[in-house]
Design an enzyme around this catalytic site. Structure first.
Site, PDB file in Angstrom:
ATOM      1  N   HIS A  84       0.724  -1.075   0.004  1.00  0.00           N
ATOM      2  CA  HIS A  84       0.071   0.085   0.011  1.00  0.00           C
ATOM      3  C   HIS A  84       0.936   1.263   0.062  1.00  0.00           C
ATOM      4  O   HIS A  84       1.839   1.468   0.754  1.00  0.00           O
ATOM      5  CB  HIS A  84      -1.004   0.008   1.040  1.00  0.00           C
TER       6      HIS A  84
ATOM      7  N   ASP B  52       6.186   0.667   6.911  1.00  0.00           N
ATOM      8  CA  ASP B  52       4.831   0.634   6.666  1.00  0.00           C
ATOM      9  C   ASP B  52       4.087   1.639   5.777  1.00  0.00           C
ATOM     10  O   ASP B  52       3.574   2.707   6.312  1.00  0.00           O
ATOM     11  CB  ASP B  52       4.219   0.612   7.951  1.00  0.00           C
TER      12      ASP B  52
ATOM     13  N   GLU C 263      -4.849   1.847   2.438  1.00  0.00           N
ATOM     14  CA  GLU C 263      -5.154   0.935   3.459  1.00  0.00           C
ATOM     15  C   GLU C 263      -5.322   1.150   4.890  1.00  0.00           C
ATOM     16  O   GLU C 263      -5.963   0.698   5.705  1.00  0.00           O
ATOM     17  CB  GLU C 263      -3.605  -0.236   3.279  1.00  0.00           C
TER      18      GLU C 263
ATOM     19  N   ASP D 211       3.287  -6.466   3.263  1.00  0.00           N
ATOM     20  CA  ASP D 211       2.845  -5.272   4.412  1.00  0.00           C
ATOM     21  C   ASP D 211       3.435  -5.645   5.747  1.00  0.00           C
ATOM     22  O   ASP D 211       2.452  -5.387   6.832  1.00  0.00           O
ATOM     23  CB  ASP D 211       1.296  -5.113   4.101  1.00  0.00           C
TER      24      ASP D 211
ATOM     25  N   HIS E 269       3.341   2.640  12.812  1.00  0.00           N
ATOM     26  CA  HIS E 269       2.674   4.140  12.759  1.00  0.00           C
ATOM     27  C   HIS E 269       3.132   4.822  13.660  1.00  0.00           C
ATOM     28  O   HIS E 269       2.325   5.810  14.201  1.00  0.00           O
ATOM     29  CB  HIS E 269       1.098   3.741  13.487  1.00  0.00           C
TER      30      HIS E 269
END
Length: 462
Positions: A279, A291, A325, A353, A423
């Site tokens: 993604h 990520d 995503e 991913d 994240h």
């Protein structure tokens, strides 16, 4: 004499016991190409350092669309095109602030708004805190949380060797915590970051208010693991302490964005499609190098290697860089919608991913026959220390694909450090190891090649 002649032939061929198969030769070549002349690390450096964070709906997300499309066009693929998709547009606004208010002591702690959250009042939100270990404990408290901030403090389980299992086990409080707390009259939620180590990085992620009316929405934020430990400790000494936080995030109207797609057309059964992808969007605290910038450039590298070697696939091989995503999954859903409209037949999909760390194997979504078939490739991967071929979740974007006979797989790198970055503001290019990234691309290329050559096991009909 015969034994001597046989031994001589084997030694002259550079082997001691058996002749090397074409598959072994080709896989060795894929690894050589990836480790000596790949472009994936350079691509990722540009995505990360020149473009940066790529949250859906942002200008930088569209810069990434244009950049990856232009790079795919340089590879000489049979087709490169964009696929329109409407995506959510949530913006963080000003940097968040938070304090623990313990009597007269004011202690700052790191937080970040969770994706999709509303803002606090402009002056911030102050309330007493109720600590819970999960949603069940919250529900048991009932209206005792009314007017308070709910602090979800269940950590990822360190006993899980598979860190994605630990992530899944703690993720419900981030995804649904605000929804459940709001129903009981809470005024806000603070969630322990989904991270196995203690540090000062709050970790973003999506959350949902479910079917709540907008009037009942409450602000939701993640707190760093060090911050969570401190808050929990102080609460034990003073259950009446208060917490203050301020965030100015908002959700804007949806924005037109794109999936980026490139194809090598099949030469035998072009109607059968094999997807490899990751993604293109990331969260906004950093550039998302693990990520999922890593998955994007590894997928691009797969088709670069194959094209560079003038490989003629039997089936159509399609690289897909999915948008959105992280906070909606709209790109994967749109890809499947268009595929159904065109009556396309996907036989295989491979997603990366899970970060750009050293590859260990694949998680496979397949029936027993196809699982066994892929596990049968294990000896070909042994020289590259790829050993794990397990049944399991393949990937969020390819989840949407519903062709009747499709087989899915997800690249599984070593996951022990992944959630240190996931994240968070430290998911930057300097966290990427070039060789590990390239090994992942070679591993993916090898599986795509083997499936293309041998096909999948189709169900028998009576």
């Amino acid at each position: 004499m015969k034994k001597t002649i046989l031994l001589t032939v084997l030694v002259l061929n550079g082997l001691t016991s058996f002749a090397q198969s074409n598959d072994e030769k080709n896989i060795k070549l894929f690894y050589k190409k990836a480790l000596t002349e790949s472009k994936c690390y350079t691509w990722l450096e540009y995505l990360s350092n020149d473009i940066g964070a790529r949250l859906s709906g942002s200008a930088t997300a569209e810069e990434a669309v244009k950049y990856t499309k232009s790079q795919l066009e340089t590879l000489g693929l049979d087709k490169v095109y964009l696929q329109e998709v409407m995506v959510p547009h949530w913006v963080r606004g000003e940097k968040e602030t938070a304090f623990i208010l313990d009597n007269k002591i004011k202690t700052a702690v790191p937080i970040c708004a969770l994706g999709g959250s509303i803002a606090t009042p402009k002056t911030g939100l102050t309330a007493e805190v109720v600590e819970v270990q999960g949603i069940d404990e919250l529900k048991a408290l009932g209206d005792k949380v009314k007017g308070k901030i709910v602090f979800f403090n269940r950590p990822m389980n360190p006993e899980n060797i598979g860190t994605f299992e630990a992530y899944s086990g703690a993720g419900d409080q981030r995804r649904s915590g605000a929804h459940e707390a709001a129903k009981l009259g809470a005024v806000g939620t603070i969630v322990r970051s989904l991270n196995l180590r203690l540090d000062d990085f709050p970790h973003a992620g999506g959350q949902s208010y479910g079917d709540l009316p907008k009037a009942q929405y409450i602000p939701a934020a993640a707190i760093s693991t060090n911050g969570a430990e401190l808050l929990s400790k102080l609460l034990k000494n003073n259950p009446s302490l208060k917490f203050y936080f301020k965030q100015s995030c908002e959700t804007l109207p949806d924005v037109l964005s794109h999936n980026v797609i490139g194809e090598l057309t099949g030469t035998v059964t072009p109607e059968n499609i094999m997807v490899v992808g990751g993604h293109l969007d990331s969260w906004d605290l950093a550039d998302g190098s693990h990520d999922d910038g890593a998955g994007v450039v590894q997928s691009m590298e797969v088709v670069r290697i194959l094209k560079n070697l003038n490989y003629k696939p039997k089936n159509t091989i399609r690289v897909v860089l999915f948008m959105n995503e992280e906070n909606g999954g709209k790109g994967g859903a749109k890809y499947e919608e268009v595929s159904k409209q065109k009556n396309e037949n996907h036989i295989f999909a491979l997603e990366s991913d899970s970060g750009g760390f050293t590859p260990r194997g694949f998680s496979i979504e397949a029936d027993d026959a196809n699982l066994k078939k892929i596990q049968g490739f294990a000896p070909l991967f042994e020289p590259y220390y790829i050993h794990s071929f397990i049944k399991g979740h393949a990937g969020s974007d390819i989840d949407h694909l519903t062709s009747k006979t499709i087989v899915k797989a997800g690249l599984q790198p070593d996951s022990q450090r992944y959630f240190d970055y996931h994240h968070a503001a430290n998911d930057k290019f300097d966290a990427i190891n070039k060789r590990e990234l390239e090994l992942g691309a070679a591993t993916m290329t090898s599986l795509i090649y083997l499936i293309d050559q041998t096909g999948i096991v189709l169900p028998t009909t009576n």
